[in-house]
Design a protein around this motif. Sequence first.
Motif, PDB file in Angstrom:
ATOM      1  N   SER A  71     -40.117  30.003   4.963  1.00 19.48           N
ATOM      2  CA  SER A  71     -41.316  29.641   5.943  1.00 19.48           C
ATOM      3  C   SER A  71     -41.058  29.887   6.962  1.00 19.48           C
ATOM      4  N   PRO A  72     -42.197  29.910   7.498  1.00 19.29           N
ATOM      5  CA  PRO A  72     -42.415  30.360   9.056  1.00 19.29           C
ATOM      6  C   PRO A  72     -41.756  29.688   9.389  1.00 19.29           C
ATOM      7  N   GLU A  73     -41.310  28.728   9.283  1.00 15.05           N
ATOM      8  CA  GLU A  73     -40.457  27.744  10.067  1.00 15.05           C
ATOM      9  C   GLU A  73     -38.908  27.768  10.628  1.00 15.05           C
ATOM     10  N   THR A  74     -38.758  28.627   9.550  1.00 19.47           N
ATOM     11  CA  THR A  74     -36.978  29.239   9.354  1.00 19.47           C
ATOM     12  C   THR A  74     -37.186  30.617   9.988  1.00 19.47           C
ATOM     13  N   THR A  75     -35.859  30.120  10.937  1.00 19.69           N
ATOM     14  CA  THR A  75     -35.576  31.051  12.017  1.00 19.69           C
ATOM     15  C   THR A  75     -34.781  31.863  11.926  1.00 19.69           C
ATOM     16  N   ASP A  76     -34.082  31.449  10.726  1.00 21.32           N
ATOM     17  CA  ASP A  76     -32.603  31.989  10.098  1.00 21.32           C
ATOM     18  C   ASP A  76     -32.405  32.152   8.727  1.00 21.32           C
ATOM     19  N   PRO A  77     -33.151  32.847   7.617  1.00 21.09           N
ATOM     20  CA  PRO A  77     -33.184  33.022   6.394  1.00 21.09           C
ATOM     21  C   PRO A  77     -31.620  32.653   5.437  1.00 21.09           C
ATOM     22  N   ALA A  78     -30.945  33.790   6.641  1.00 18.43           N
ATOM     23  CA  ALA A  78     -29.173  33.697   5.471  1.00 18.43           C
ATOM     24  C   ALA A  78     -28.478  31.898   5.753  1.00 18.43           C
ATOM     25  N   ALA A  79     -28.606  31.417   6.796  1.00 19.02           N
ATOM     26  CA  ALA A  79     -28.778  30.306   7.405  1.00 19.02           C
ATOM     27  C   ALA A  79     -28.895  29.119   6.481  1.00 19.02           C
ATOM     28  N   SER A  80     -30.152  29.204   6.224  1.00 25.26           N
ATOM     29  CA  SER A  80     -30.625  28.667   5.190  1.00 25.26           C
ATOM     30  C   SER A  80     -30.661  28.750   3.787  1.00 25.26           C
ATOM     31  N   PHE A  81     -30.046  29.740   3.471  1.00 29.01           N
ATOM     32  CA  PHE A  81     -29.305  31.042   2.325  1.00 29.01           C
ATOM     33  C   PHE A  81     -28.016  29.732   2.430  1.00 29.01           C
ATOM     34  N   VAL A  82     -27.273  29.436   2.616  1.00 24.10           N
ATOM     35  CA  VAL A  82     -26.078  29.871   2.405  1.00 24.10           C
ATOM     36  C   VAL A  82     -26.524  27.953   2.570  1.00 24.10           C
ATOM     37  N   ALA A  83     -27.190  26.701   3.711  1.00 25.88           N
ATOM     38  CA  ALA A  83     -27.151  25.277   3.556  1.00 25.88           C
ATOM     39  C   ALA A  83     -27.483  24.954   2.073  1.00 25.88           C
ATOM     40  N   ALA A  84     -28.328  25.806   1.629  1.00 30.95           N
ATOM     41  CA  ALA A  84     -29.332  25.273   0.389  1.00 30.95           C
ATOM     42  C   ALA A  84     -27.874  25.564  -0.650  1.00 30.95           C
ATOM     43  N   LEU A  85     -26.924  26.722  -1.069  1.00 35.02           N
ATOM     44  CA  LEU A  85     -25.882  26.470  -1.643  1.00 35.02           C
ATOM     45  C   LEU A  85     -24.489  25.121  -1.589  1.00 35.02           C
ATOM     46  N   VAL A  86     -24.660  25.612  -0.291  1.00 29.77           N
ATOM     47  CA  VAL A  86     -24.199  24.039   0.161  1.00 29.77           C
ATOM     48  C   VAL A  86     -24.125  22.901  -0.170  1.00 29.77           C
ATOM     49  N   LEU A  87     -25.366  22.752   0.141  1.00 30.35           N
ATOM     50  CA  LEU A  87     -26.222  21.672  -0.639  1.00 30.35           C
ATOM     51  C   LEU A  87     -25.748  21.265  -1.882  1.00 30.35           C
ATOM     52  N   SER A  88     -25.582  22.497  -3.148  1.00 29.25           N
ATOM     53  CA  SER A  88     -26.132  22.297  -4.068  1.00 29.25           C
ATOM     54  C   SER A  88     -24.503  22.314  -4.542  1.00 29.25           C
ATOM     55  N   ALA A  89     -23.415  22.789  -4.530  1.00 26.42           N
ATOM     56  CA  ALA A  89     -22.380  22.531  -4.333  1.00 26.42           C
ATOM     57  C   ALA A  89     -21.912  21.358  -4.437  1.00 26.42           C
ATOM     58  N   ALA A  90     -22.397  20.392  -3.121  1.00 25.40           N
ATOM     59  CA  ALA A  90     -21.994  19.202  -2.709  1.00 25.40           C
ATOM     60  C   ALA A  90     -22.228  17.960  -4.122  1.00 25.40           C
ATOM     61  N   LEU A  91     -23.913  17.977  -4.095  1.00 22.59           N
ATOM     62  CA  LEU A  91     -24.161  17.563  -5.554  1.00 22.59           C
ATOM     63  C   LEU A  91     -23.801  17.386  -6.839  1.00 22.59           C
ATOM     64  N   VAL A  92     -23.370  18.566  -6.913  1.00 17.40           N
ATOM     65  CA  VAL A  92     -23.285  18.475  -8.050  1.00 17.40           C
ATOM     66  C   VAL A  92     -21.686  18.306  -8.383  1.00 17.40           C
ATOM     67  N   VAL A  93     -20.887  18.682  -6.919  1.00 19.85           N
ATOM     68  CA  VAL A  93     -19.799  18.590  -7.315  1.00 19.85           C
ATOM     69  C   VAL A  93     -19.557  16.652  -7.133  1.00 19.85           C
ATOM     70  N   TRP A  94     -20.053  15.706  -6.577  1.00 18.82           N
ATOM     71  CA  TRP A  94     -20.620  14.852  -6.793  1.00 18.82           C
ATOM     72  C   TRP A  94     -21.058  14.156  -8.479  1.00 18.82           C
ATOM     73  N   GLY A  95     -22.179  14.733  -8.084  1.00 19.00           N
ATOM     74  CA  GLY A  95     -22.707  14.012 -10.177  1.00 19.00           C
ATOM     75  C   GLY A  95     -21.616  14.026 -11.113  1.00 19.00           C
ATOM     76  N   VAL A  96     -20.592  15.239 -11.038  1.00 17.60           N
ATOM     77  CA  VAL A  96     -19.173  15.546 -11.753  1.00 17.60           C
ATOM     78  C   VAL A  96     -18.492  14.165 -11.563  1.00 17.60           C
ATOM     79  N   TYR A  97     -18.574  13.935 -10.174  1.00 16.08           N
ATOM     80  CA  TYR A  97     -17.378  13.141  -9.911  1.00 16.08           C
ATOM     81  C   TYR A  97     -17.729  11.428  -9.839  1.00 16.08           C
ATOM     82  N   LEU A  98     -19.342  11.486 -10.576  1.00 16.38           N
ATOM     83  CA  LEU A  98     -20.072   9.963 -10.950  1.00 16.38           C
ATOM     84  C   LEU A  98     -19.330   9.717 -12.545  1.00 16.38           C
ATOM     85  N   LEU A  99     -19.913  11.236 -12.941  1.00 20.68           N
ATOM     86  CA  LEU A  99     -19.743  11.620 -14.432  1.00 20.68           C
ATOM     87  C   LEU A  99     -18.348  11.289 -15.184  1.00 20.68           C
TER      88      LEU A  99
END
Length: 201
Positions: A71-99
């Motif tokens: 997106s135009p507001e993104t100054t560092d695409p690589a950092a945004s990519f890594v942040a999205a991966l970390v967030l997705s991993a954390a959510l999946v791990v939390w979901g498995v923990y609850l299940l």
Amino acid sequence: MNTSSPTGLGWYPDEQTGGTKFWDGRQWTGDLRPPRKRFAAAAHHRGGGITACIIGALCFFSSPSQLTNPSPETTDPAASFVAALVLSAALVVWGVYLLRGQGPTTKAVLERIRRERLASDAYGTPPAHSYFETAPAFNSASNSNATTDQTAAATITAAQIQAISNPETARALQNLQALLYTRTISPEEFQRAKNKLLGDN
């Protein structure tokens, strides 16, 4: 914590199963949780677990777009990519923990008790879980007969608790209570089915 004298509403250690059992402030309700697994919530959170896993998966599959179409507001695409991966991993791990949790949540138990009490008020019968109270001593003219009756009552109660420790039996009882609450079955039919489940003939 001493299970014979609970200090308030909540889950307490169950010496028989190694898990926990629920005290509603007046009596044991019969709701049990098995011993807690490693890396697992105290109770099974189906809705929350599935939701977290789905959102995590969506974040994972959308993360490459942070690199290919930043997106135009993104100054560092690589950092945004890594942040999205970390967030997705954390959510999946939390979901498995609850299940991975086992047994009902406190909210589910309290809601079931509320429905039982409403049904009890409507039908004028004791709440369905009242058989988990400590069996009362039977009055008898003979002390020996009273002792025998108390022993038999304790044996029946122990057998009922052993039966309800089976998750399938617990689910079957909850289904019966729902049928009673919706007036699909009569109190007499409920009692017969419950006795059959618990082996109390």
